[in-house]
Design a protein around this motif. Sequence first.
Motif, PDB file in Angstrom:
ATOM      1  N   GLY A 148      -4.757  19.136  11.154  1.00  0.00           N
ATOM      2  CA  GLY A 148      -6.070  19.357  11.747  1.00  0.00           C
ATOM      3  C   GLY A 148      -7.189  19.625  10.771  1.00  0.00           C
ATOM      4  N   SER A 149      -6.858  19.965   9.529  1.00  0.00           N
ATOM      5  CA  SER A 149      -7.928  20.283   8.583  1.00  0.00           C
ATOM      6  C   SER A 149      -7.433  20.131   7.155  1.00  0.00           C
ATOM      7  CB  SER A 149      -8.420  21.724   8.806  1.00  0.00           C
ATOM      8  OG  SER A 149      -7.373  22.629   8.549  1.00  0.00           O
ATOM      9  N   GLY A 150      -8.386  20.195   6.241  1.00  0.00           N
ATOM     10  CA  GLY A 150      -8.072  20.203   4.825  1.00  0.00           C
ATOM     11  C   GLY A 150      -7.564  18.877   4.289  1.00  0.00           C
ATOM     12  N   ILE A 151      -6.855  18.982   3.187  1.00  0.00           N
ATOM     13  CA  ILE A 151      -6.385  17.806   2.468  1.00  0.00           C
ATOM     14  C   ILE A 151      -5.391  17.002   3.295  1.00  0.00           C
ATOM     15  CG2 ILE A 151      -4.513  18.996   1.252  1.00  0.00           C
ATOM     16  CD1 ILE A 151      -6.774  16.301  -0.287  1.00  0.00           C
ATOM     17  N   TYR A 152      -4.574  17.668   4.103  1.00  0.00           N
ATOM     18  CA  TYR A 152      -3.573  16.940   4.901  1.00  0.00           C
ATOM     19  C   TYR A 152      -4.235  16.099   5.985  1.00  0.00           C
ATOM     20  CZ  TYR A 152      -0.296  19.692   2.291  1.00  0.00           C
ATOM     21  OH  TYR A 152       0.407  20.239   1.253  1.00  0.00           O
ATOM     22  N   LYS A 153      -5.340  16.570   6.514  1.00  0.00           N
ATOM     23  CA  LYS A 153      -6.086  15.775   7.495  1.00  0.00           C
ATOM     24  C   LYS A 153      -6.641  14.526   6.814  1.00  0.00           C
ATOM     25  CE  LYS A 153      -9.939  15.848  10.719  1.00  0.00           C
ATOM     26  NZ  LYS A 153     -11.026  16.631  11.299  1.00  0.00           N
ATOM     27  N   GLU A 154      -7.179  14.684   5.606  1.00  0.00           N
ATOM     28  CA  GLU A 154      -7.727  13.543   4.859  1.00  0.00           C
ATOM     29  C   GLU A 154      -6.622  12.570   4.467  1.00  0.00           C
ATOM     30  OE1 GLU A 154     -10.966  12.896   4.620  1.00  0.00           O
ATOM     31  OE2 GLU A 154     -11.154  14.692   5.867  1.00  0.00           O
ATOM     32  N   MET A 155      -5.458  13.091   4.093  1.00  0.00           N
ATOM     33  CA  MET A 155      -4.323  12.225   3.756  1.00  0.00           C
ATOM     34  C   MET A 155      -3.878  11.437   4.987  1.00  0.00           C
ATOM     35  SD  MET A 155      -2.294  14.864   1.242  1.00  0.00           S
ATOM     36  CE  MET A 155      -0.728  14.022   1.271  1.00  0.00           C
ATOM     37  N   ALA A 156      -3.890  12.081   6.152  1.00  0.00           N
ATOM     38  CA  ALA A 156      -3.524  11.389   7.392  1.00  0.00           C
ATOM     39  C   ALA A 156      -4.524  10.273   7.686  1.00  0.00           C
ATOM     40  CB  ALA A 156      -3.453  12.377   8.552  1.00  0.00           C
ATOM     41  N   LYS A 157      -5.809  10.512   7.430  1.00  0.00           N
ATOM     42  CA  LYS A 157      -6.823   9.461   7.625  1.00  0.00           C
ATOM     43  C   LYS A 157      -6.556   8.284   6.685  1.00  0.00           C
ATOM     44  CE  LYS A 157     -11.197  10.882   7.726  1.00  0.00           C
ATOM     45  NZ  LYS A 157     -12.416  11.730   7.700  1.00  0.00           N
ATOM     46  N   GLN A 158      -6.193   8.575   5.457  1.00  0.00           N
ATOM     47  CA  GLN A 158      -5.887   7.521   4.488  1.00  0.00           C
ATOM     48  C   GLN A 158      -4.682   6.694   4.957  1.00  0.00           C
ATOM     49  OE1 GLN A 158      -7.324   6.641   1.399  1.00  0.00           O
ATOM     50  NE2 GLN A 158      -9.018   7.917   2.072  1.00  0.00           N
ATOM     51  N   ILE A 204       0.860  -1.191   0.000  1.00  0.00           N
ATOM     52  CA  ILE A 204       0.000   0.000   0.000  1.00  0.00           C
ATOM     53  C   ILE A 204       0.892   1.235   0.000  1.00  0.00           C
ATOM     54  CG2 ILE A 204      -1.865   1.262   1.110  1.00  0.00           C
ATOM     55  CD1 ILE A 204      -2.526  -1.254   2.714  1.00  0.00           C
ATOM     56  N   ASP A 205       0.753   2.053  -1.036  1.00  0.00           N
ATOM     57  CA  ASP A 205       1.431   3.346  -1.102  1.00  0.00           C
ATOM     58  C   ASP A 205       0.519   4.365  -0.426  1.00  0.00           C
ATOM     59  OD1 ASP A 205       3.215   5.371  -1.799  1.00  0.00           O
ATOM     60  OD2 ASP A 205       2.413   5.578  -3.840  1.00  0.00           O
ATOM     61  N   THR A 206       1.108   5.286   0.303  1.00  0.00           N
ATOM     62  CA  THR A 206       0.320   6.312   0.988  1.00  0.00           C
ATOM     63  C   THR A 206       0.879   7.682   0.646  1.00  0.00           C
ATOM     64  OG1 THR A 206       1.695   6.299   2.990  1.00  0.00           O
ATOM     65  CG2 THR A 206      -0.168   4.763   2.924  1.00  0.00           C
ATOM     66  N   GLY A 207       0.085   8.705   0.902  1.00  0.00           N
ATOM     67  CA  GLY A 207       0.547  10.080   0.729  1.00  0.00           C
ATOM     68  C   GLY A 207       1.439  10.477   1.887  1.00  0.00           C
ATOM     69  N   GLY A 208       2.010  11.652   1.797  1.00  0.00           N
ATOM     70  CA  GLY A 208       2.843  12.160   2.879  1.00  0.00           C
ATOM     71  C   GLY A 208       2.046  12.254   4.167  1.00  0.00           C
ATOM     72  N   PHE A 209       2.589  11.710   5.231  1.00  0.00           N
ATOM     73  CA  PHE A 209       1.866  11.582   6.499  1.00  0.00           C
ATOM     74  C   PHE A 209       2.208  12.752   7.412  1.00  0.00           C
ATOM     75  CE2 PHE A 209       1.155   8.695  10.421  1.00  0.00           C
ATOM     76  CZ  PHE A 209      -0.167   9.099  10.521  1.00  0.00           C
ATOM     77  N   GLU A 210       1.189  13.483   7.788  1.00  0.00           N
ATOM     78  CA  GLU A 210       1.313  14.555   8.766  1.00  0.00           C
ATOM     79  C   GLU A 210       0.319  14.242   9.876  1.00  0.00           C
ATOM     80  OE1 GLU A 210       1.466  18.513   7.155  1.00  0.00           O
ATOM     81  OE2 GLU A 210       2.348  17.777   5.293  1.00  0.00           O
ATOM     82  N   PRO A 211       0.752  13.488  10.900  1.00  0.00           N
ATOM     83  CA  PRO A 211      -0.160  12.990  11.932  1.00  0.00           C
ATOM     84  C   PRO A 211      -0.952  14.068  12.656  1.00  0.00           C
ATOM     85  CG  PRO A 211       2.026  12.027  12.211  1.00  0.00           C
ATOM     86  CD  PRO A 211       2.126  13.051  11.138  1.00  0.00           C
ATOM     87  N   ASP A 212      -0.400  15.277  12.768  1.00  0.00           N
ATOM     88  CA  ASP A 212      -1.069  16.339  13.520  1.00  0.00           C
ATOM     89  C   ASP A 212      -1.917  17.258  12.656  1.00  0.00           C
ATOM     90  OD1 ASP A 212       0.154  15.356  15.817  1.00  0.00           O
ATOM     91  OD2 ASP A 212       1.909  16.642  15.557  1.00  0.00           O
TER      92      ASP A 212
END
Length: 181
Positions: free
Chosen positions: A65-75, A55-63
């Motif tokens: 809080g909103s927007g596309i980075y929050k959705e990428m962290a969920k993925q 499984i390839d994932t997007g760049g992980f930003e665990p903290d």
Amino acid sequence: MKPVVALVGRPNVGKSTLFNRLTQTRDAIVADFAGLTRDRHYGNGRLGKHEFIVIDTGGFEPDAGSGIYKEMAKQTRQAVAEADVVIFVVDAREGLSAQDHDIANELRRLGKPCVLAANKAEGMHDGTKLVDFYELGFGDVHGVSAAHGQGMRDLVELALEPLNLPDPDDESEEDEANKPI
């Protein structure tokens, strides 16, 4: 059932290049800028007779809080939940970052077996640039180059090792012994 290996790390460390190398495809789009991969991407890999799912994932930003980075962290969290083992990918050229520490803490919290791969390590024969990554607390740091294929076999063997997979030859012997007559 095939084991599942998730590739996790901050943006632009070479997760998609590693995905392409492990799956022997060009299915993951690779570019020299961050944020290209956003959703989980699945592929099939093989080491000898052992098959596995990557499984390839997007760049992980665990903290985030909103927007596309929050959705990428969920993925990414979903990929880790589906995985039997995680390959935590860091950038050997750029060195250790605060974000690497954040990801390490999150991976420990999620509790999956984890192998640390320092990608982009081509030409780093003495390994001195890799020493800082021991701070992350995942044991040995495995220098690899997804772009050049260096260290791939060892990395996959290490990732699959904690899963105690049966030898494929043993499986076929068991299947033969259990076949109805």
